[in-house]
Design a protein around this motif. Sequence first.
Motif, mmCIF file in Angstrom:
data_model
loop_
_atom_site.group_PDB
_atom_site.id
_atom_site.type_symbol
_atom_site.label_atom_id
_atom_site.label_comp_id
_atom_site.label_asym_id
_atom_site.label_seq_id
_atom_site.Cartn_x
_atom_site.Cartn_y
_atom_site.Cartn_z
ATOM 1 N N SER A 1 0.804 -1.231 0.000
ATOM 2 C CA SER A 1 0.000 0.000 0.000
ATOM 3 C C SER A 1 0.831 1.272 0.000
ATOM 4 C CB SER A 1 -0.942 -0.001 1.211
ATOM 5 O OG SER A 1 -0.217 -0.229 2.401
ATOM 6 N N LEU A 2 2.100 1.206 0.430
ATOM 7 C CA LEU A 2 2.948 2.402 0.469
ATOM 8 C C LEU A 2 4.197 2.148 -0.361
ATOM 9 C CD1 LEU A 2 2.638 3.241 4.273
ATOM 10 C CD2 LEU A 2 1.646 4.538 2.391
ATOM 11 N N ILE A 3 4.291 2.794 -1.518
ATOM 12 C CA ILE A 3 5.409 2.586 -2.446
ATOM 13 C C ILE A 3 6.108 3.929 -2.691
ATOM 14 C CG2 ILE A 3 6.084 1.769 -4.736
ATOM 15 C CD1 ILE A 3 3.479 0.101 -4.750
ATOM 16 N N TYR A 4 7.405 3.920 -2.576
ATOM 17 C CA TYR A 4 8.221 5.140 -2.706
ATOM 18 C C TYR A 4 9.095 4.964 -3.952
ATOM 19 C CZ TYR A 4 11.327 8.889 -0.815
ATOM 20 O OH TYR A 4 12.049 10.043 -0.603
ATOM 21 N N ILE A 5 8.862 5.795 -4.965
ATOM 22 C CA ILE A 5 9.578 5.644 -6.236
ATOM 23 C C ILE A 5 10.548 6.814 -6.426
ATOM 24 C CG2 ILE A 5 9.383 5.373 -8.727
ATOM 25 C CD1 ILE A 5 6.628 4.218 -8.349
ATOM 26 N N VAL A 6 11.813 6.483 -6.638
ATOM 27 C CA VAL A 6 12.859 7.497 -6.791
ATOM 28 C C VAL A 6 13.073 7.788 -8.269
ATOM 29 C CG1 VAL A 6 15.232 8.134 -6.209
ATOM 30 C CG2 VAL A 6 13.966 6.560 -4.733
ATOM 31 N N THR A 7 12.890 9.040 -8.660
ATOM 32 C CA THR A 7 13.095 9.442 -10.052
ATOM 33 C C THR A 7 13.088 10.959 -10.168
ATOM 34 O OG1 THR A 7 12.254 9.247 -12.326
ATOM 35 C CG2 THR A 7 10.620 9.410 -10.583
ATOM 36 N N ASN A 8 13.711 11.441 -11.244
ATOM 37 C CA ASN A 8 13.594 12.859 -11.612
ATOM 38 C C ASN A 8 12.632 13.032 -12.787
ATOM 39 O OD1 ASN A 8 15.380 14.200 -9.762
ATOM 40 N ND2 ASN A 8 17.097 13.240 -10.818
ATOM 41 N N GLU A 9 12.152 11.902 -13.314
ATOM 42 C CA GLU A 9 11.261 11.951 -14.479
ATOM 43 C C GLU A 9 9.812 11.798 -14.025
ATOM 44 O OE1 GLU A 9 12.958 10.519 -18.418
ATOM 45 O OE2 GLU A 9 13.556 8.955 -17.020
ATOM 46 N N GLU A 10 9.305 12.819 -13.412
ATOM 47 C CA GLU A 10 7.958 12.783 -12.837
ATOM 48 C C GLU A 10 6.887 12.534 -13.892
ATOM 49 O OE1 GLU A 10 5.763 16.421 -11.110
ATOM 50 O OE2 GLU A 10 7.002 15.669 -9.463
ATOM 51 N N LYS B 1 13.203 6.563 9.874
ATOM 52 C CA LYS B 1 13.367 5.203 10.395
ATOM 53 C C LYS B 1 12.036 4.589 10.807
ATOM 54 C CE LYS B 1 18.126 5.594 12.061
ATOM 55 N NZ LYS B 1 19.012 5.538 13.261
ATOM 56 N N LEU B 2 11.120 5.413 11.333
ATOM 57 C CA LEU B 2 9.833 4.903 11.815
ATOM 58 C C LEU B 2 8.962 4.347 10.686
ATOM 59 C CD1 LEU B 2 8.973 7.732 14.387
ATOM 60 C CD2 LEU B 2 9.562 5.355 14.919
ATOM 61 N N LEU B 3 9.294 4.715 9.427
ATOM 62 C CA LEU B 3 8.463 4.279 8.296
ATOM 63 C C LEU B 3 9.159 3.266 7.391
ATOM 64 C CD1 LEU B 3 6.893 7.714 7.229
ATOM 65 C CD2 LEU B 3 5.871 5.946 8.663
ATOM 66 N N LYS B 4 10.415 2.941 7.677
ATOM 67 C CA LYS B 4 11.179 2.092 6.768
ATOM 68 C C LYS B 4 10.594 0.693 6.624
ATOM 69 C CE LYS B 4 15.643 4.380 6.692
ATOM 70 N NZ LYS B 4 17.093 4.306 6.976
ATOM 71 N N GLU B 5 9.964 0.197 7.662
ATOM 72 C CA GLU B 5 9.417 -1.168 7.596
ATOM 73 C C GLU B 5 8.117 -1.258 6.815
ATOM 74 O OE1 GLU B 5 9.119 -3.180 11.266
ATOM 75 O OE2 GLU B 5 11.254 -3.038 11.737
ATOM 76 N N ILE B 6 7.441 -0.141 6.627
ATOM 77 C CA ILE B 6 6.132 -0.204 5.950
ATOM 78 C C ILE B 6 6.149 0.416 4.556
ATOM 79 C CG2 ILE B 6 4.908 -0.223 8.156
ATOM 80 C CD1 ILE B 6 4.214 2.709 7.755
ATOM 81 N N ILE B 7 7.246 1.081 4.186
ATOM 82 C CA ILE B 7 7.350 1.692 2.859
ATOM 83 C C ILE B 7 8.300 0.870 1.994
ATOM 84 C CG2 ILE B 7 8.238 3.682 1.575
ATOM 85 C CD1 ILE B 7 7.108 5.506 3.648
ATOM 86 N N THR B 8 7.883 0.555 0.780
ATOM 87 C CA THR B 8 8.712 -0.163 -0.188
ATOM 88 C C THR B 8 9.334 0.837 -1.157
ATOM 89 O OG1 THR B 8 7.264 -2.090 -0.045
ATOM 90 C CG2 THR B 8 8.747 -1.965 -1.943
ATOM 91 N N ILE B 9 10.652 0.812 -1.268
ATOM 92 C CA ILE B 9 11.370 1.772 -2.119
ATOM 93 C C ILE B 9 11.827 1.077 -3.397
ATOM 94 C CG2 ILE B 9 13.345 3.330 -2.276
ATOM 95 C CD1 ILE B 9 13.318 3.508 0.770
#
Length: 489
Positions: free
Chosen positions: A16-25, A128-136
């Motif tokens: 449910s929580l996905i963190y996507i790293v990019t400069n190409e929005e 740190k409090l969110l690292k376990e629930i967010i997928t990067i």
Amino acid sequence: MHFQDELRILLSSRHSLIYIVTNEEERLENTINKMAINDYPSNVYSWDFIDGYQNNPNYNEKARSNPLHALEVIENLDFSTSKIFILKDFHIFIKDSSIVRKIKNLFRKLKNSNLHIIIIASEIQVPKLLKEIITIIEFPLPNEEEIIMELNRLFSIMSTDCGIQLDSLALAYKGMSIELIRRSVTKLIFSQKPNQEIFEIISKEKQQFIRQTDLLDFYPINSSLEDIGGLFNLKQWLKKRSNVFSKQAQSYGLPAPKGILLVGIQGTGKSLSAKAISKQWNIPLLKLDIGRIFGGIVGESESKMREMIKLSEEFAPCVLWIDEIDKAFSRVNHSGDSGTTNRVLSSFLTWLSEKQKQVFIVATANNILNLPPEMLRKGRFDEIFFLDLPNLHERSKIFQIHLIKVRPLTWKHYNIQYLSELTGSFSGAEIKQSIIEAMHNAFYEKRDFTTNDIGDVVSEFIPLAFTDSSSILSLQEWAKLGKVRQASK
């Protein structure tokens, strides 16, 4: 695994929580929208700090300038249908304690639903409090196939044809974002440059883009193996691998080479060899100043190493030149740095051993004894070459190469045999410098320089070999023991 497949699996498995790293929005948003139509049917809502929510008339401009409200909107929605919420630049607000708490509360409600929050960010900033629930995950730059599709689309819109094979043009644009490619293509079309200049222009644009990262430098290809005198074994090794990154080599089953370590005193051709490999193999050359990796903030050096690896892999296939690696990872230099150098070295060596991308490492070192033993272990580099001082035949070839460059019509008038015998302890760089110094002396006297002018300079010159004899002797011993391979015959 392709990015689309990875994202589809995450959505289907109810991450449910996905963190996507990019400069190409924009490109990422288009990719998500296509997936929501074809692969994972969903309604897509997009939020940014200035305009609030978009893409739905019921929510337009909701939660403007209010990231906490943006999360509350999600919390109060119907969970029965699949929805994807894109939160742009949300990493800026994610460290706020109220945002952290709201995300943790929201996660409990979302984890068994078909609602997904996708945070689009240019860098990783997860508390740190969110690292376990967010997928990067990372959104990669466009591959050659995607670039060709975009080039076809652009040329079709502009009703023109560049006259260059799209495969070659796509390879030249490898490592650049779609937006940068669009701007570059538009500029090239309107400038009406001849085809031979187009690749030079693209190379300069890449050089400017790479320089902005403050980690790597993009080098133009201007040296060839023919510019190097001697080093027969090294040149033969490189020539046999000229097409190793081609599709034919992959079909043949050849693994991509990892890299080579060039050791020897200054001026023996290590840097020139790194530049020549790029031209011989016809792939870009990136240079890493290893000193830029080490930052003052705890954890910054490791982060910069990861960024360097990511950037170089985006330009693959390429040559990555790391000059004077012994100065950065010297055994005696990192005893009091809280383990930073060891962690950076470990990251680098792990990547060197396990990397899948076609990044060929060319590391140079002046003193092999300063390098940690784990770097010299078999399997780190494909080969370790020792570049000794040139022998008589090699010195003759070096004189010939440099004299042809400055006197292409009269170079045979110089007594190269005599000069080669005179420069017994000279490196290639010192031979070049003796010619330049002789030219300065003769130019001052308003005449052309002669063999005697070079001889006079040589007689007054103190070669580096006399001041660094211990380093040379130790390298020669390593070569005799077979621990390094002689670059010359």
